[in-house]
Design a protein around this motif. Structure first.
Motif, PDB file in Angstrom:
ATOM      1  N   LEU A  99     -44.338 -83.258 -85.258  1.00 59.00           N
ATOM      2  CA  LEU A  99     -45.377 -83.228 -84.243  1.00 59.00           C
ATOM      3  C   LEU A  99     -44.527 -83.922 -83.063  1.00 59.00           C
ATOM      4  N   GLY A 100     -44.713 -83.580 -81.819  1.00 55.34           N
ATOM      5  CA  GLY A 100     -44.094 -84.403 -80.561  1.00 55.34           C
ATOM      6  C   GLY A 100     -45.192 -84.716 -79.777  1.00 55.34           C
ATOM      7  N   TYR A 101     -44.956 -85.602 -78.952  1.00 55.03           N
ATOM      8  CA  TYR A 101     -46.091 -86.058 -77.878  1.00 55.03           C
ATOM      9  C   TYR A 101     -45.693 -86.587 -76.542  1.00 55.03           C
ATOM     10  N   GLN A 102     -46.708 -86.499 -75.716  1.00 54.30           N
ATOM     11  CA  GLN A 102     -46.091 -87.044 -74.262  1.00 54.30           C
ATOM     12  C   GLN A 102     -47.375 -87.938 -73.996  1.00 54.30           C
ATOM     13  N   ILE A 103     -47.441 -89.152 -73.438  1.00 54.17           N
ATOM     14  CA  ILE A 103     -48.515 -89.757 -72.917  1.00 54.17           C
ATOM     15  C   ILE A 103     -48.583 -90.175 -71.525  1.00 54.17           C
ATOM     16  N   HIS A 104     -49.499 -89.647 -71.007  1.00 50.82           N
ATOM     17  CA  HIS A 104     -49.946 -89.728 -69.573  1.00 50.82           C
ATOM     18  C   HIS A 104     -51.160 -90.768 -69.176  1.00 50.82           C
ATOM     19  N   ASP A 105     -50.408 -91.752 -68.357  1.00 54.35           N
ATOM     20  CA  ASP A 105     -51.864 -92.626 -67.807  1.00 54.35           C
ATOM     21  C   ASP A 105     -52.582 -91.886 -66.704  1.00 54.35           C
ATOM     22  N   SER A 106     -53.799 -91.768 -67.074  1.00 55.03           N
ATOM     23  CA  SER A 106     -54.808 -91.155 -65.791  1.00 55.03           C
ATOM     24  C   SER A 106     -55.309 -92.255 -65.161  1.00 55.03           C
ATOM     25  N   CYS A 107     -54.908 -93.591 -65.194  1.00 56.14           N
ATOM     26  CA  CYS A 107     -55.572 -94.850 -64.561  1.00 56.14           C
ATOM     27  C   CYS A 107     -56.794 -94.717 -64.396  1.00 56.14           C
ATOM     28  N   ALA A 108     -57.627 -94.207 -65.288  1.00 63.01           N
ATOM     29  CA  ALA A 108     -59.231 -94.218 -65.071  1.00 63.01           C
ATOM     30  C   ALA A 108     -59.280 -93.530 -63.585  1.00 63.01           C
ATOM     31  N   SER A 109     -58.592 -92.421 -63.256  1.00 62.76           N
ATOM     32  CA  SER A 109     -58.782 -91.704 -62.178  1.00 62.76           C
ATOM     33  C   SER A 109     -59.005 -90.098 -62.159  1.00 62.76           C
ATOM     34  N   VAL A 110     -60.061 -89.714 -61.828  1.00 64.49           N
ATOM     35  CA  VAL A 110     -59.924 -88.246 -62.130  1.00 64.49           C
ATOM     36  C   VAL A 110     -59.035 -87.592 -61.262  1.00 64.49           C
ATOM     37  N   PRO A 111     -58.724 -87.865 -60.074  1.00 67.81           N
ATOM     38  CA  PRO A 111     -57.360 -86.856 -59.429  1.00 67.81           C
ATOM     39  C   PRO A 111     -56.252 -87.084 -60.337  1.00 67.81           C
ATOM     40  N   VAL A 112     -55.992 -88.320 -60.582  1.00 65.96           N
ATOM     41  CA  VAL A 112     -54.657 -88.348 -61.432  1.00 65.96           C
ATOM     42  C   VAL A 112     -54.647 -87.604 -62.787  1.00 65.96           C
ATOM     43  N   ALA A 113     -56.100 -87.800 -63.297  1.00 69.44           N
ATOM     44  CA  ALA A 113     -56.159 -86.827 -64.650  1.00 69.44           C
ATOM     45  C   ALA A 113     -56.058 -85.332 -64.303  1.00 69.44           C
ATOM     46  N   VAL A 114     -56.555 -84.857 -63.186  1.00 71.78           N
ATOM     47  CA  VAL A 114     -56.249 -83.321 -62.582  1.00 71.78           C
ATOM     48  C   VAL A 114     -54.963 -83.190 -62.531  1.00 71.78           C
ATOM     49  N   GLN A 115     -54.157 -83.884 -61.841  1.00 72.05           N
ATOM     50  CA  GLN A 115     -52.871 -83.881 -61.669  1.00 72.05           C
ATOM     51  C   GLN A 115     -52.017 -83.700 -63.024  1.00 72.05           C
ATOM     52  N   VAL A 116     -52.222 -84.599 -63.846  1.00 70.59           N
ATOM     53  CA  VAL A 116     -51.529 -84.395 -65.228  1.00 70.59           C
ATOM     54  C   VAL A 116     -51.861 -83.314 -65.854  1.00 70.59           C
ATOM     55  N   ALA A 117     -53.147 -82.611 -66.007  1.00 64.21           N
ATOM     56  CA  ALA A 117     -53.559 -81.427 -66.713  1.00 64.21           C
ATOM     57  C   ALA A 117     -52.877 -80.362 -65.964  1.00 64.21           C
ATOM     58  N   PHE A 118     -52.712 -80.325 -64.463  1.00 60.16           N
ATOM     59  CA  PHE A 118     -51.903 -79.179 -64.084  1.00 60.16           C
ATOM     60  C   PHE A 118     -50.417 -79.243 -64.411  1.00 60.16           C
TER      61      PHE A 118
END
Length: 205
Positions: A38-57
């Motif tokens: 298994l591999g993984y990447q960790i992204h920080d959404s900074c508790a921000s919906v716009p940042v979470a959406v950017q990461v999802a894209f």
């Protein structure tokens, strides 16, 4: 980079470290998932919906080059699942983006009952119960103590609004009168929070 560098959510850091530990245990075991790494990447959404959406894209937009320090070449990696988010609102935003790509999403902390709607979130799963059970339990707890006239305060978010809606339905079924239901968000100006405090104070008097 997060907009604010003055604080860190240590709970989210603990969640991430727990996931890394679990993945390393699986990869180092010859019994759990033999032949699979298994591999993984960790992204920080900074508790921000716009940042979470950017990461999802970024996750849904295709192949990214992954580098393995144990091998002499790089290889392309495809995201096969997403773990997270913790909050219900960013979780919903992410799910709406990656769902059409049939990428499963597993949340460890998003409890909004709305996420159980498979028509809207067909690839969403979680390891924590829905708020519907919490709402019913709270209503029964209120009834147990004989509190038949109460006030309610919630966070003005998908989590708070949907959770309160579930609680109000459960309270009504238990014969409990909810005199008021006020909401605020942590970034609201002081006067808005003061209004909520005034409502609570008025009915307590």
């Amino acid at each position: 980079m997060c907009p604010s560098l003055c604080s860190m959510d240590t709970r989210e850091l603990r969640f991430a470290r727990a996931m890394v530990f679990a993945i390393e245990e699986i990869n180092n075991s010859s019994e759990l998932l033999p032949g699979i790494t298994l591999g993984y990447q960790i992204h920080d959404s900074c508790a921000s919906v716009p940042v979470a959406v950017q990461v999802a894209f970024q996750l849904a937009n295709g192949l990214q080059q992954l580098y393995d320090s144990n091998k002499v070449c790089s290889r392309s990696g495809r995201v096969t699942a997403v773990v997270g988010e913790s909050g219900s609102t960013p979780t919903m935003s992410i799910s709406r983006i990656i769902g059409p790509f049939d990428i499963p999403q597993v949340s460890h902390f998003a409890t909004c009952a709305c996420l159980s709607d498979k028509r809207q979130f067909p690839t969403f799963f979680r390891t924590i119960p829905s708020d519907q059970f919490q709402a019913e339990a709270l209503a029964k707890l209120v009834k147990h103590f004989g509190w038949t006239w109460i006030g309610a305060v919630r966070s003005r978010s998908d989590y708070g609004n949907n959770g309160m809606a579930s609680f109000l339905r459960a309270a009504y079924e238990e014969g409990i009168c909810v005199e008021y239901s006020e909401s605020f968000y942590r970034t609201d100006p002081q006067n808005k929070i003061q209004q909520v405090a005034d409502v609570i104070r008025r009915f307590m008097g």
